[in-house]
Write an enzyme that holds these catalytic residues in place. Structure first.
Site, PDB file in Angstrom:
ATOM      1  N   SER A  45       0.862   2.832   2.252  1.00 29.31           N
ATOM      2  CA  SER A  45       1.081   4.033   3.044  1.00 29.31           C
ATOM      3  C   SER A  45       0.324   5.237   2.476  1.00 29.31           C
ATOM      4  CB  SER A  45       2.585   4.310   3.128  1.00 29.31           C
ATOM      5  OG  SER A  45       3.176   4.173   1.860  1.00 29.31           O
TER       6      SER A  45
ATOM      7  N   CYS B  77      -2.708  -0.506   5.167  1.00 28.03           N
ATOM      8  CA  CYS B  77      -2.936  -1.877   5.634  1.00 28.03           C
ATOM      9  C   CYS B  77      -3.075  -1.825   7.150  1.00 28.03           C
ATOM     10  CB  CYS B  77      -1.749  -2.752   5.242  1.00 28.03           C
ATOM     11  SG  CYS B  77      -0.228  -2.153   5.986  1.00 28.03           S
TER      12      CYS B  77
ATOM     13  N   SER C 262       8.096   4.455  -1.603  1.00 26.79           N
ATOM     14  CA  SER C 262       7.369   3.291  -1.083  1.00 26.79           C
ATOM     15  C   SER C 262       7.562   2.120  -2.027  1.00 26.79           C
ATOM     16  CB  SER C 262       5.882   3.643  -0.961  1.00 26.79           C
ATOM     17  OG  SER C 262       5.097   2.479  -1.054  1.00 26.79           O
TER      18      SER C 262
ATOM     19  N   GLU D 274      12.770  -2.473   6.219  1.00 29.37           N
ATOM     20  CA  GLU D 274      12.285  -3.737   6.817  1.00 29.37           C
ATOM     21  C   GLU D 274      13.351  -4.822   6.664  1.00 29.37           C
ATOM     22  OE1 GLU D 274       8.468  -5.456   5.420  1.00 29.37           O
ATOM     23  OE2 GLU D 274       9.535  -7.362   5.574  1.00 29.37           O
TER      24      GLU D 274
ATOM     25  N   HIS E  85       5.973   5.931   4.308  1.00 33.55           N
ATOM     26  CA  HIS E  85       6.506   6.566   3.097  1.00 33.55           C
ATOM     27  C   HIS E  85       5.445   7.470   2.500  1.00 33.55           C
ATOM     28  CE1 HIS E  85      10.080   4.184   3.119  1.00 33.55           C
ATOM     29  NE2 HIS E  85       9.410   3.061   3.112  1.00 33.55           N
TER      30      HIS E  85
ATOM     31  N   THR F  97       7.930  -8.491   3.483  1.00 36.76           N
ATOM     32  CA  THR F  97       6.464  -8.647   3.510  1.00 36.76           C
ATOM     33  C   THR F  97       5.772  -8.062   2.282  1.00 36.76           C
ATOM     34  OG1 THR F  97       6.277  -6.599   4.770  1.00 36.76           O
ATOM     35  CG2 THR F  97       6.244  -8.658   6.025  1.00 36.76           C
TER      36      THR F  97
ATOM     37  N   HIS G 154      16.093  -1.756   1.941  1.00 40.61           N
ATOM     38  CA  HIS G 154      14.768  -1.396   2.450  1.00 40.61           C
ATOM     39  C   HIS G 154      14.795  -1.543   3.974  1.00 40.61           C
ATOM     40  CE1 HIS G 154      10.522  -1.691   3.496  1.00 40.61           C
ATOM     41  NE2 HIS G 154      10.282  -1.069   2.360  1.00 40.61           N
TER      42      HIS G 154
HETATM   43 FE1  F3S Z   1       1.150  -3.878   6.373  1.00 43.05          FE
HETATM   44 FE2  F3S Z   1       2.131  -5.394   8.210  1.00 43.05          FE
HETATM   45 FE3  F3S Z   1       1.540  -6.360   5.898  1.00 43.05          FE
HETATM   46  S1  F3S Z   1       2.686  -3.312   7.824  1.00 43.05           S
HETATM   47  S2  F3S Z   1       1.877  -4.710   4.466  1.00 43.05           S
HETATM   48  S3  F3S Z   1       0.091  -5.579   7.377  1.00 43.05           S
HETATM   49  S4  F3S Z   1       3.336  -6.796   7.091  1.00 43.05           S
END
Ligand code: F3S
Length: 292
Positions: free
Chosen positions: A272, A12, A229, A135, A40, A173, A133
């Site tokens: 990832s 992403c 992940s 985050e 990950h 997220t 996790h």
């Molecule tokens: Fe990636 Fe950021 Fe969304 S790391 S999954 S774009 S919150």
């Protein structure tokens, strides 16, 4: 054979930015460490290790590196990954005198801001996500009082917040959108005064929607992602519901010998998973040959 590779498979925007920042930093003079593995994905982490990038996991290690740098004069940079970290961690690293490259994804920083502001104004904080996790751990560290983490219906049923105080609910997220709505509905039914901000990132939402669609039209579905992940594991969960014949693999090596030539095959990958790993799987499914 019909092969459909999800358009939203792989890195992403936030992960892409974080990984490129480390590769760019490698070319400079400083010694580089990431605070936790940058993503990950073992292949990427091993490649970075070969290029001299270290991984640290604690503030004690930050202090040790700061002492080493002060003694030798060698410059050291710490990279904060896209998951982000708690306020304590970032300020500790900043004060250590080491250089910092902060690649916290802006969507994660927005959650930190929401949590900090709401908790400062007296709201209780609920994070819908997976406890432990990185985050989520980072986000918890921006709340001015202990934040609750809810990841299952049972936890939502048993959360014993204060009914007389407002609650801010945010999401990890990469959480599953349907599950988020289910857990929010439970909290609402239990009469909590909640403000809900759906902070599931758009990249995740689109990836999950597309994975569901592709899996529903496939005889065999392949989800590529790291073992640890969580967004990949959720993709697997979603695809498995639509297509019973779903594989969860890290690389092409994990796929069994199988003739896919008469099947409709779908491929998706977690945030990832690098492009080359997706291409290797794609080639194997098409040709039956593995190229490592
Ligand atoms: Fe990636 Fe950021 Fe969304 S790391 S999954 S774009 S919150």
């Amino acid at each position: 054979m019909e092969l459909t590779v999800a358009r939203n498979a792989g890195f992403c925007f936030g992960v892409e930015k974080a990984v490129s920042a480390v590769y760019e930093a490698v070319g400079q003079k400083n010694r580089i460490y990431t605070y936790g593995p940058i993503i990950h994905n073992e292949t990427v982490v091993e490649d970075l290790t070969r290029r001299g990038v270290g991984v640290i996991h604690s503030l004690e290690e930050v202090d040790r590196l700061a002492a080493e740098s002060a003694e030798s004069g060698e410059k050291i940079t710490i990279v904060i990954r896209s998951h982000g970290v708690s306020e304590d961690v970032i300020s500790h690293i900043q004060k250590s005198g080491l250089s910092v490259i902060d690649t916290t994804c802006p969507f994660v920083s927005r959650i930190h801001q929401l949590v900090e502001d709401a908790s400062k104004k007296g709201s209780q904080i609920v994070i819908i996500g997976n406890a432990g996790h990185p985050e989520v751990v980072g986000t918890m560290g921006w709340s001015h009082e202990p934040a609750a983490v809810i990841g299952t219906a049972e936890e939502a049923e048993h959360w014993d917040g204060d009914l007389s105080r407002p609650v801010l609910v945010v999401a990890q997220t990469t959480f599953n959108t349907d599950k988020f709505q289910e857990l929010v509905a439970i909290l609402q039914r239990r009469a909590y005064n909640i403000a809900v901000v759906n902070t599931i990132c758009n990249a995740t939402r689109m990836r999950q929607q597309e994975a569901r669609r592709v899996a529903a039209q496939s005889d065999v579905m392949i989800v590529i992602g790291g073992k640890s992940s969580s967004n990949s594991a959720k993709l697997y969960e979603i695809c498995r519901k639509e297509c019973r014949d779903t594989y969860f693999i890290q690389t092409v090596k994990d796929l069994p010998e199988r003739d896919f030539s008469t099947l409709r095959v779908g491929i998706t990958a977690g945030a990832s998973t690098p492009k080359n790993i997706i291409e290797e799987v794609q080639n194997y499914v098409r040709t039956g040959r593995r190229e490592f």
